[in-house]
Motif scaffolding. Structure first.
Motif, mmCIF file in Angstrom:
data_model
loop_
_atom_site.group_PDB
_atom_site.id
_atom_site.type_symbol
_atom_site.label_atom_id
_atom_site.label_comp_id
_atom_site.label_asym_id
_atom_site.label_seq_id
_atom_site.Cartn_x
_atom_site.Cartn_y
_atom_site.Cartn_z
ATOM 1 N N UNK A 1 0.812 -1.219 0.000
ATOM 2 C CA UNK A 1 0.000 0.000 0.000
ATOM 3 C C UNK A 1 0.845 1.269 0.000
ATOM 4 N N UNK A 2 2.008 1.225 0.654
ATOM 5 C CA UNK A 2 2.788 2.445 0.875
ATOM 6 C C UNK A 2 3.983 2.641 -0.057
ATOM 7 N N UNK A 3 4.499 1.574 -0.634
ATOM 8 C CA UNK A 3 5.713 1.693 -1.441
ATOM 9 C C UNK A 3 5.389 2.008 -2.891
ATOM 10 N N UNK A 4 6.337 2.632 -3.551
ATOM 11 C CA UNK A 4 6.253 2.851 -4.991
ATOM 12 C C UNK A 4 6.645 1.532 -5.650
ATOM 13 N N UNK A 5 5.761 0.997 -6.476
ATOM 14 C CA UNK A 5 5.987 -0.300 -7.118
ATOM 15 C C UNK A 5 6.284 -0.072 -8.598
ATOM 16 N N UNK A 6 7.362 -0.695 -9.080
ATOM 17 C CA UNK A 6 7.738 -0.515 -10.480
ATOM 18 C C UNK A 6 8.272 -1.822 -11.051
ATOM 19 N N UNK A 7 8.291 -1.902 -12.359
ATOM 20 C CA UNK A 7 8.861 -3.053 -13.039
ATOM 21 C C UNK A 7 9.384 -2.608 -14.397
ATOM 22 N N UNK A 8 10.217 -3.430 -14.967
ATOM 23 C CA UNK A 8 10.702 -3.213 -16.323
ATOM 24 C C UNK A 8 10.395 -4.464 -17.127
ATOM 25 N N UNK A 9 9.792 -4.283 -18.271
ATOM 26 C CA UNK A 9 9.406 -5.395 -19.123
ATOM 27 C C UNK A 9 10.401 -5.472 -20.276
ATOM 28 N N UNK A 10 11.028 -6.625 -20.402
ATOM 29 C CA UNK A 10 12.032 -6.805 -21.436
ATOM 30 C C UNK A 10 11.400 -7.203 -22.762
ATOM 31 N N UNK A 11 12.136 -6.948 -23.824
ATOM 32 C CA UNK A 11 11.754 -7.441 -25.138
ATOM 33 C C UNK A 11 11.608 -8.964 -25.024
ATOM 34 N N UNK A 12 10.473 -9.534 -25.429
ATOM 35 C CA UNK A 12 10.241 -10.978 -25.233
ATOM 36 C C UNK A 12 11.295 -11.878 -25.880
ATOM 37 N N UNK A 13 11.773 -11.510 -27.054
ATOM 38 C CA UNK A 13 12.771 -12.346 -27.715
ATOM 39 C C UNK A 13 14.097 -12.297 -26.957
ATOM 40 N N UNK A 14 14.523 -11.094 -26.571
ATOM 41 C CA UNK A 14 15.756 -10.966 -25.796
ATOM 42 C C UNK A 14 15.633 -11.686 -24.456
ATOM 43 N N UNK A 15 14.473 -11.617 -23.862
ATOM 44 C CA UNK A 15 14.247 -12.310 -22.589
ATOM 45 C C UNK A 15 14.342 -13.814 -22.779
#
Length: 172
Positions: free
Chosen positions: A100-114
């Motif tokens: 509830x309190x933290x800033x939540x983030x993510x990075x989505x990689x290019x599917x082929x590179x992943x």
């Protein structure tokens, strides 16, 4: 990446799955990690992992690697089968106040590179059981998880969504 974030760990912050990488950067397990070693499942798993190669007991890097695998045992019930990669639902239930309190983030990689990165990591981890990249992709497409290199869960969508809705504050 593990070393970069690990440097900012507080004594009670949870860190899962990348202790060997952090250790290689000079970061020692924090207080919470050492406390986790007292948990019966963690202690049993840690002991069993070390017993597989008793000659390596004096090797601190080997002990860190054994702990890295063992620590996850404590969190599987609440964070799922791969606790270092919980779904957003599992994470929210595990740490609702932080969610509830933290800033939540993510990075989505290019599917082929992943896919290439995952293939290389998995074939290195299971070096005795290599398969071609094409076979790796074909087995994932078919849902054939009979080979140890093929991941059962490749889609990261559940890690940053809840009820098919984005649940984080930022996606890069």
């Amino acid at each position: 990446m593990a070393g970069l974030l690990s440097r900012h760990l507080g004594p009670d912050d949870l860190h899962l799955g990348t202790w060997p990488e952090a250790f290689n950067q000079g970061i020692e397990p924090n207080r919470r990690a050492r406390r986790d070693l007292l948990h019966p499942l963690v202690a049993a798993s840690y002991t069993a992992r070390l017993a597989r190669k008793p000659g390596s007991l004096l090797d601190k890097a080997r002990r860190i690697a054994a702990f890295n695998g063992a620590q996850r045992q404590k969190y599987r019930k609440t964070l799922g089968p791969s606790p270092e990669h919980p779904s957003a639902v599992e994470m929210r239930a595990f740490a609702s106040k932080a969610w509830s309190n933290y800033f939540k983030f993510c990075f989505v990689r290019n599917p082929y590179e992943r896919a290439i990165s995952d293939y290389l990591w998995r074939t290195n981890k299971h070096d005795a059981t290599k398969i071609s990249f094409g076979e790796f992709l074909e087995r994932m497409k078919q849902g054939d998880f009979s080979h140890p290199v093929v991941p059962r869960r490749f889609d990261n969508w559940p890690m940053y969504t809840i009820n098919n809705q984005i649940a984080v504050d930022f996606i890069g």
